[in-house]
Design a protein around this motif. Structure first.
Motif, short mmCIF file in Angstrom:
data_model
loop_
_atom_site.label_atom_id
_atom_site.label_comp_id
_atom_site.label_asym_id
_atom_site.label_seq_id
_atom_site.Cartn_x
_atom_site.Cartn_y
_atom_site.Cartn_z
N SER A 10 -59.74 39.23 15.29
CA SER A 10 -60.78 40.11 14.76
C SER A 10 -62.12 39.43 14.97
O SER A 10 -62.19 38.24 15.29
N ARG A 11 -63.19 40.20 14.78
CA ARG A 11 -64.51 39.60 14.94
C ARG A 11 -65.45 40.13 13.88
O ARG A 11 -65.35 41.28 13.46
N ASP A 12 -66.37 39.27 13.47
CA ASP A 12 -67.41 39.61 12.53
C ASP A 12 -68.74 39.43 13.28
O ASP A 12 -69.21 38.30 13.45
N SER A 13 -69.30 40.54 13.73
CA SER A 13 -70.51 40.45 14.54
C SER A 13 -71.69 39.88 13.76
O SER A 13 -72.53 39.19 14.32
N ALA A 14 -71.74 40.17 12.49
CA ALA A 14 -72.85 39.67 11.66
C ALA A 14 -72.83 38.14 11.61
O ALA A 14 -73.88 37.51 11.51
N LYS A 15 -71.63 37.56 11.68
CA LYS A 15 -71.50 36.11 11.62
C LYS A 15 -71.30 35.50 13.00
O LYS A 15 -71.15 34.28 13.13
N ASP A 16 -71.25 36.36 14.04
CA ASP A 16 -71.01 35.86 15.39
C ASP A 16 -69.78 34.97 15.44
O ASP A 16 -69.80 33.88 16.05
N THR A 17 -68.73 35.44 14.82
CA THR A 17 -67.51 34.65 14.71
C THR A 17 -66.30 35.53 15.02
O THR A 17 -66.25 36.69 14.62
N VAL A 18 -65.36 34.95 15.73
CA VAL A 18 -64.08 35.61 16.01
C VAL A 18 -62.98 34.82 15.31
O VAL A 18 -62.99 33.58 15.33
N TYR A 19 -62.06 35.55 14.71
CA TYR A 19 -61.00 34.92 13.94
C TYR A 19 -59.65 35.17 14.60
O TYR A 19 -59.42 36.19 15.25
N LEU A 20 -58.75 34.23 14.37
CA LEU A 20 -57.35 34.41 14.78
C LEU A 20 -56.50 34.13 13.55
O LEU A 20 -56.35 32.97 13.13
N GLN A 21 -55.99 35.19 12.96
CA GLN A 21 -55.08 35.07 11.81
C GLN A 21 -53.67 34.88 12.34
O GLN A 21 -53.16 35.74 13.07
N MET A 22 -53.05 33.78 11.98
CA MET A 22 -51.72 33.45 12.48
C MET A 22 -50.74 33.43 11.32
O MET A 22 -50.88 32.60 10.41
N ASN A 23 -49.80 34.33 11.35
CA ASN A 23 -48.78 34.43 10.31
C ASN A 23 -47.41 34.12 10.89
O ASN A 23 -47.22 34.14 12.11
N SER A 24 -46.45 33.85 10.02
CA SER A 24 -45.08 33.58 10.44
C SER A 24 -45.03 32.54 11.55
O SER A 24 -44.37 32.71 12.57
N LEU A 25 -45.75 31.46 11.33
CA LEU A 25 -45.86 30.44 12.36
C LEU A 25 -44.52 29.77 12.64
O LEU A 25 -43.68 29.60 11.74
N LYS A 26 -44.35 29.41 13.90
CA LYS A 26 -43.12 28.78 14.36
C LYS A 26 -43.46 27.41 14.97
O LYS A 26 -44.59 27.21 15.44
N PRO A 27 -42.51 26.50 15.02
CA PRO A 27 -42.79 25.20 15.65
C PRO A 27 -43.29 25.34 17.09
O PRO A 27 -44.12 24.53 17.52
N GLU A 28 -42.84 26.35 17.79
CA GLU A 28 -43.29 26.53 19.18
C GLU A 28 -44.74 27.02 19.28
O GLU A 28 -45.29 27.11 20.38
N ASP A 29 -45.37 27.31 18.15
CA ASP A 29 -46.79 27.65 18.15
C ASP A 29 -47.66 26.39 18.14
O ASP A 29 -48.89 26.49 18.25
N THR A 30 -47.04 25.24 18.00
CA THR A 30 -47.78 23.98 17.99
C THR A 30 -48.50 23.78 19.31
O THR A 30 -47.89 23.83 20.38
N ALA A 31 -49.82 23.58 19.23
CA ALA A 31 -50.64 23.43 20.43
C ALA A 31 -52.08 23.19 20.00
O ALA A 31 -52.41 23.30 18.81
N VAL A 32 -52.92 22.85 20.97
CA VAL A 32 -54.35 22.89 20.75
C VAL A 32 -54.82 24.29 21.11
O VAL A 32 -54.51 24.80 22.18
N TYR A 33 -55.56 24.90 20.21
CA TYR A 33 -56.04 26.26 20.39
C TYR A 33 -57.51 26.22 20.78
O TYR A 33 -58.32 25.55 20.13
N TYR A 34 -57.83 26.97 21.83
CA TYR A 34 -59.18 27.03 22.36
C TYR A 34 -59.68 28.47 22.37
O TYR A 34 -58.90 29.40 22.57
N CYS A 35 -60.99 28.62 22.19
CA CYS A 35 -61.58 29.93 22.41
C CYS A 35 -62.69 29.82 23.44
O CYS A 35 -63.23 28.73 23.69
N ALA A 36 -63.01 30.94 24.03
CA ALA A 36 -64.07 31.02 25.03
C ALA A 36 -64.47 32.48 25.15
O ALA A 36 -63.82 33.36 24.57
N SER A 37 -65.52 32.75 25.91
CA SER A 37 -66.02 34.12 26.01
C SER A 37 -66.29 34.48 27.46
O SER A 37 -66.37 33.62 28.34
N GLN A 38 -66.42 35.76 27.69
CA GLN A 38 -66.82 36.27 29.00
C GLN A 38 -67.58 37.57 28.80
O GLN A 38 -67.30 38.32 27.86
#
Length: 125
Positions: free
Chosen positions: A71-99
């Motif tokens: 999701s994104r909040d334009s007023a805050k210029d921020t994008v969120y990633l809500q992660m639920n039901s996490l699994k061990p295979e979700d373990t990683a470094v998470y990166y964001c970028a734009s285009q």
């Protein structure tokens, strides 16, 4: 390109939740699509989720569909990633970028610019 700063990573048990933030730094995300990708040790960078500049469309990798929400909040210029039901295979470094949002290549890492330093997510079993 829009410089970004990711935050919100941490250690969580399997089944838990985390919310990652991707904040624009020095410029605005207006008219830019934003994507989240992740990279585990020894693996290639993997598409996680993306959101169009106006938030009207979202895209997810098969491995996170139904569990993660972008999701994104334009007023805050921020994008969120809500992660639920996490699994061990979700373990990683998470990166964001734009285009600039042409509506193409939203799942392709090479189409993005301005990568952040990443935030570590570790899910214990």
């Amino acid at each position: 390109q829009v410089p970004v700063v990711e935050s919100g990573g941490g250690l969580v048990q399997a089944g838990g939740s985390l919310r990652l933030s991707c904040a624009a730094s020095g410029r605005t995300f207006e008219k830019y699509a934003v994507g989240w990708f992740r990279q585990a040790p020894g693996k290639e960078r993997e598409f996680v989720a993306a959101i169009r500049w106006n938030g009207d469309e979202t895209f997810y990798g098969d491995s996170v569909k139904g569990r993660f929400t972008i999701s994104r909040d334009s007023a805050k210029d921020t994008v969120y990633l809500q992660m639920n039901s996490l699994k061990p295979e979700d373990t990683a470094v998470y990166y964001c970028a734009s285009q600039w949002d042409y509506g193409l290549g939203l799942t392709i890492a090479d189409a993005y610019r301005g990568w952040g330093q990443g935030t570590q997510v570790t899910v214990s079993s």
